[in-house]
Scaffold this motif. Sequence first.
Motif, PDB file in Angstrom:
ATOM      1  N   LEU A   4       0.866  -1.168   0.000  1.00  0.00           N
ATOM      2  CA  LEU A   4       0.000   0.000   0.000  1.00  0.00           C
ATOM      3  C   LEU A   4       0.904   1.219   0.000  1.00  0.00           C
ATOM      4  O   LEU A   4       1.742   1.380   0.884  1.00  0.00           O
ATOM      5  CB  LEU A   4      -0.894   0.021   1.244  1.00  0.00           C
ATOM      6  N   VAL A   5       0.707   2.088  -0.982  1.00  0.00           N
ATOM      7  CA  VAL A   5       1.575   3.253  -1.123  1.00  0.00           C
ATOM      8  C   VAL A   5       0.712   4.511  -1.140  1.00  0.00           C
ATOM      9  O   VAL A   5      -0.093   4.706  -2.054  1.00  0.00           O
ATOM     10  CB  VAL A   5       2.421   3.177  -2.401  1.00  0.00           C
ATOM     11  N   GLU A   6       0.902   5.339  -0.107  1.00  0.00           N
ATOM     12  CA  GLU A   6       0.134   6.584  -0.001  1.00  0.00           C
ATOM     13  C   GLU A   6       0.861   7.725  -0.699  1.00  0.00           C
ATOM     14  O   GLU A   6       2.091   7.731  -0.805  1.00  0.00           O
ATOM     15  CB  GLU A   6      -0.086   6.994   1.460  1.00  0.00           C
ATOM     16  N   SER A  17      -7.771  22.325   1.217  1.00  0.00           N
ATOM     17  CA  SER A  17      -8.107  20.949   0.861  1.00  0.00           C
ATOM     18  C   SER A  17      -6.869  20.185   0.422  1.00  0.00           C
ATOM     19  O   SER A  17      -5.905  20.769  -0.079  1.00  0.00           O
ATOM     20  CB  SER A  17      -9.127  20.927  -0.282  1.00  0.00           C
ATOM     21  N   LEU A  18      -6.927  18.883   0.614  1.00  0.00           N
ATOM     22  CA  LEU A  18      -5.923  17.963   0.104  1.00  0.00           C
ATOM     23  C   LEU A  18      -6.624  16.678  -0.292  1.00  0.00           C
ATOM     24  O   LEU A  18      -7.678  16.339   0.275  1.00  0.00           O
ATOM     25  CB  LEU A  18      -4.872  17.639   1.170  1.00  0.00           C
ATOM     26  N   ARG A  19      -6.043  15.965  -1.245  1.00  0.00           N
ATOM     27  CA  ARG A  19      -6.551  14.643  -1.588  1.00  0.00           C
ATOM     28  C   ARG A  19      -5.422  13.629  -1.446  1.00  0.00           C
ATOM     29  O   ARG A  19      -4.380  13.757  -2.090  1.00  0.00           O
ATOM     30  CB  ARG A  19      -7.106  14.589  -3.010  1.00  0.00           C
ATOM     31  N   LEU A  20      -5.661  12.652  -0.606  1.00  0.00           N
ATOM     32  CA  LEU A  20      -4.715  11.558  -0.428  1.00  0.00           C
ATOM     33  C   LEU A  20      -5.102  10.397  -1.327  1.00  0.00           C
ATOM     34  O   LEU A  20      -6.285  10.143  -1.555  1.00  0.00           O
ATOM     35  CB  LEU A  20      -4.698  11.090   1.025  1.00  0.00           C
ATOM     36  N   SER A  21      -4.091   9.696  -1.814  1.00  0.00           N
ATOM     37  CA  SER A  21      -4.306   8.498  -2.619  1.00  0.00           C
ATOM     38  C   SER A  21      -3.553   7.336  -2.004  1.00  0.00           C
ATOM     39  O   SER A  21      -2.509   7.528  -1.385  1.00  0.00           O
ATOM     40  CB  SER A  21      -3.807   8.716  -4.052  1.00  0.00           C
ATOM     41  N   CYS A  22      -4.091   6.152  -2.210  1.00  0.00           N
ATOM     42  CA  CYS A  22      -3.434   4.939  -1.740  1.00  0.00           C
ATOM     43  C   CYS A  22      -3.565   3.877  -2.820  1.00  0.00           C
ATOM     44  O   CYS A  22      -4.682   3.432  -3.112  1.00  0.00           O
ATOM     45  CB  CYS A  22      -4.062   4.454  -0.443  1.00  0.00           C
ATOM     46  N   ALA A  23      -2.450   3.509  -3.397  1.00  0.00           N
ATOM     47  CA  ALA A  23      -2.444   2.493  -4.437  1.00  0.00           C
ATOM     48  C   ALA A  23      -2.099   1.151  -3.816  1.00  0.00           C
ATOM     49  O   ALA A  23      -1.070   1.002  -3.149  1.00  0.00           O
ATOM     50  CB  ALA A  23      -1.432   2.861  -5.508  1.00  0.00           C
ATOM     51  N   ALA A  24      -2.967   0.179  -4.049  1.00  0.00           N
ATOM     52  CA  ALA A  24      -2.770  -1.159  -3.483  1.00  0.00           C
ATOM     53  C   ALA A  24      -2.327  -2.123  -4.574  1.00  0.00           C
ATOM     54  O   ALA A  24      -2.830  -2.083  -5.686  1.00  0.00           O
ATOM     55  CB  ALA A  24      -4.064  -1.651  -2.854  1.00  0.00           C
ATOM     56  N   SER A  25      -1.386  -2.970  -4.249  1.00  0.00           N
ATOM     57  CA  SER A  25      -0.941  -3.989  -5.195  1.00  0.00           C
ATOM     58  C   SER A  25      -0.894  -5.329  -4.482  1.00  0.00           C
ATOM     59  O   SER A  25      -0.753  -5.401  -3.262  1.00  0.00           O
ATOM     60  CB  SER A  25       0.434  -3.640  -5.757  1.00  0.00           C
ATOM     61  N   GLY A  26      -1.015  -6.383  -5.249  1.00  0.00           N
ATOM     62  CA  GLY A  26      -0.908  -7.715  -4.684  1.00  0.00           C
ATOM     63  C   GLY A  26      -2.220  -8.460  -4.644  1.00  0.00           C
ATOM     64  O   GLY A  26      -2.273  -9.644  -4.994  1.00  0.00           O
ATOM     65  N   ARG A  36      -5.149   7.980  11.131  1.00  0.00           N
ATOM     66  CA  ARG A  36      -4.163   9.049  11.305  1.00  0.00           C
ATOM     67  C   ARG A  36      -3.584   8.999  12.709  1.00  0.00           C
ATOM     68  O   ARG A  36      -4.219   8.490  13.637  1.00  0.00           O
ATOM     69  CB  ARG A  36      -4.784  10.412  11.032  1.00  0.00           C
ATOM     70  N   GLN A  37      -2.383   9.516  12.818  1.00  0.00           N
ATOM     71  CA  GLN A  37      -1.705   9.534  14.112  1.00  0.00           C
ATOM     72  C   GLN A  37      -0.973  10.850  14.278  1.00  0.00           C
ATOM     73  O   GLN A  37      -0.055  11.162  13.495  1.00  0.00           O
ATOM     74  CB  GLN A  37      -0.738   8.354  14.224  1.00  0.00           C
ATOM     75  N   TYR A 108      -7.361  -4.429  10.629  1.00  0.00           N
ATOM     76  CA  TYR A 108      -6.619  -4.246   9.391  1.00  0.00           C
ATOM     77  C   TYR A 108      -5.318  -5.037   9.395  1.00  0.00           C
ATOM     78  O   TYR A 108      -4.618  -5.107  10.397  1.00  0.00           O
ATOM     79  CB  TYR A 108      -6.337  -2.755   9.165  1.00  0.00           C
ATOM     80  N   ASP A 109      -5.017  -5.628   8.231  1.00  0.00           N
ATOM     81  CA  ASP A 109      -3.874  -6.532   8.119  1.00  0.00           C
ATOM     82  C   ASP A 109      -2.655  -5.886   7.479  1.00  0.00           C
ATOM     83  O   ASP A 109      -1.525  -6.267   7.788  1.00  0.00           O
ATOM     84  CB  ASP A 109      -4.270  -7.753   7.284  1.00  0.00           C
ATOM     85  N   TYR A 110      -2.874  -4.957   6.584  1.00  0.00           N
ATOM     86  CA  TYR A 110      -1.764  -4.354   5.857  1.00  0.00           C
ATOM     87  C   TYR A 110      -1.858  -2.831   5.974  1.00  0.00           C
ATOM     88  O   TYR A 110      -2.953  -2.256   5.985  1.00  0.00           O
ATOM     89  CB  TYR A 110      -1.781  -4.760   4.385  1.00  0.00           C
ATOM     90  N   TRP A 111      -0.670  -2.217   6.029  1.00  0.00           N
ATOM     91  CA  TRP A 111      -0.581  -0.775   6.233  1.00  0.00           C
ATOM     92  C   TRP A 111       0.419  -0.153   5.267  1.00  0.00           C
ATOM     93  O   TRP A 111       1.434  -0.764   4.934  1.00  0.00           O
ATOM     94  CB  TRP A 111      -0.129  -0.470   7.665  1.00  0.00           C
ATOM     95  N   GLY A 112       0.120   1.082   4.865  1.00  0.00           N
ATOM     96  CA  GLY A 112       1.087   1.846   4.107  1.00  0.00           C
ATOM     97  C   GLY A 112       2.103   2.504   5.023  1.00  0.00           C
ATOM     98  O   GLY A 112       2.041   2.358   6.246  1.00  0.00           O
ATOM     99  N   GLN A 113       3.019   3.236   4.422  1.00  0.00           N
ATOM    100  CA  GLN A 113       4.109   3.833   5.192  1.00  0.00           C
ATOM    101  C   GLN A 113       3.701   5.163   5.826  1.00  0.00           C
ATOM    102  O   GLN A 113       4.403   5.679   6.695  1.00  0.00           O
ATOM    103  CB  GLN A 113       5.335   4.049   4.296  1.00  0.00           C
ATOM    104  N   GLY A 114       2.589   5.719   5.395  1.00  0.00           N
ATOM    105  CA  GLY A 114       2.091   6.973   5.952  1.00  0.00           C
ATOM    106  C   GLY A 114       2.508   8.180   5.141  1.00  0.00           C
ATOM    107  O   GLY A 114       3.554   8.182   4.481  1.00  0.00           O
ATOM    108  N   THR A 115       1.668   9.206   5.184  1.00  0.00           N
ATOM    109  CA  THR A 115       1.973  10.461   4.513  1.00  0.00           C
ATOM    110  C   THR A 115       1.605  11.606   5.461  1.00  0.00           C
ATOM    111  O   THR A 115       0.549  11.579   6.096  1.00  0.00           O
ATOM    112  CB  THR A 115       1.240  10.577   3.161  1.00  0.00           C
TER     113      THR A 115
END
Length: 121
Positions: A4-6, A17-26, A36-37, A108-115
């Motif tokens: 998962l890549v944000e 405003s901002l738009r976040l994207s998350c591309a999932a592969s696999g 969020r943290q 949740y099982d998989y996480w991106g690196q965060g943005t």
Amino acid sequence: QVQLVESGGGLVQAGGSLRLSCAASGRTFKTMGWFRQAPGEEREFVAAVAGRLSSTYYAETVKGRFTISRDNAKSTVYLQMNSLKPEDTAVYYCASSDKLLAGYRYDYDYWGQGTQVTVSS
């Protein structure tokens, strides 16, 4: 291998405003979510989109300002963030789950690196 890549984070003034994207592969997942943290805080649920009908769920703090959506053809999930506030400042994480009801971090099982999202006052 699942990845998962944000992208889309940045610095914005309050009210912007901002738009976040998350591309999932696999592989595909039943539910995709955003968490969020903030510094010194626990990671908290922001929004999720689930199932064939793309049902959406939001934390009360973002309801009416944020919109989550999913493009299955692109295996991408988006988080449109409007009327941003300084308290929205945090690292935003994309996550995936095989559950249809997934409102907690442990669902949740998989996480991106965060943005990083920073909202200035």
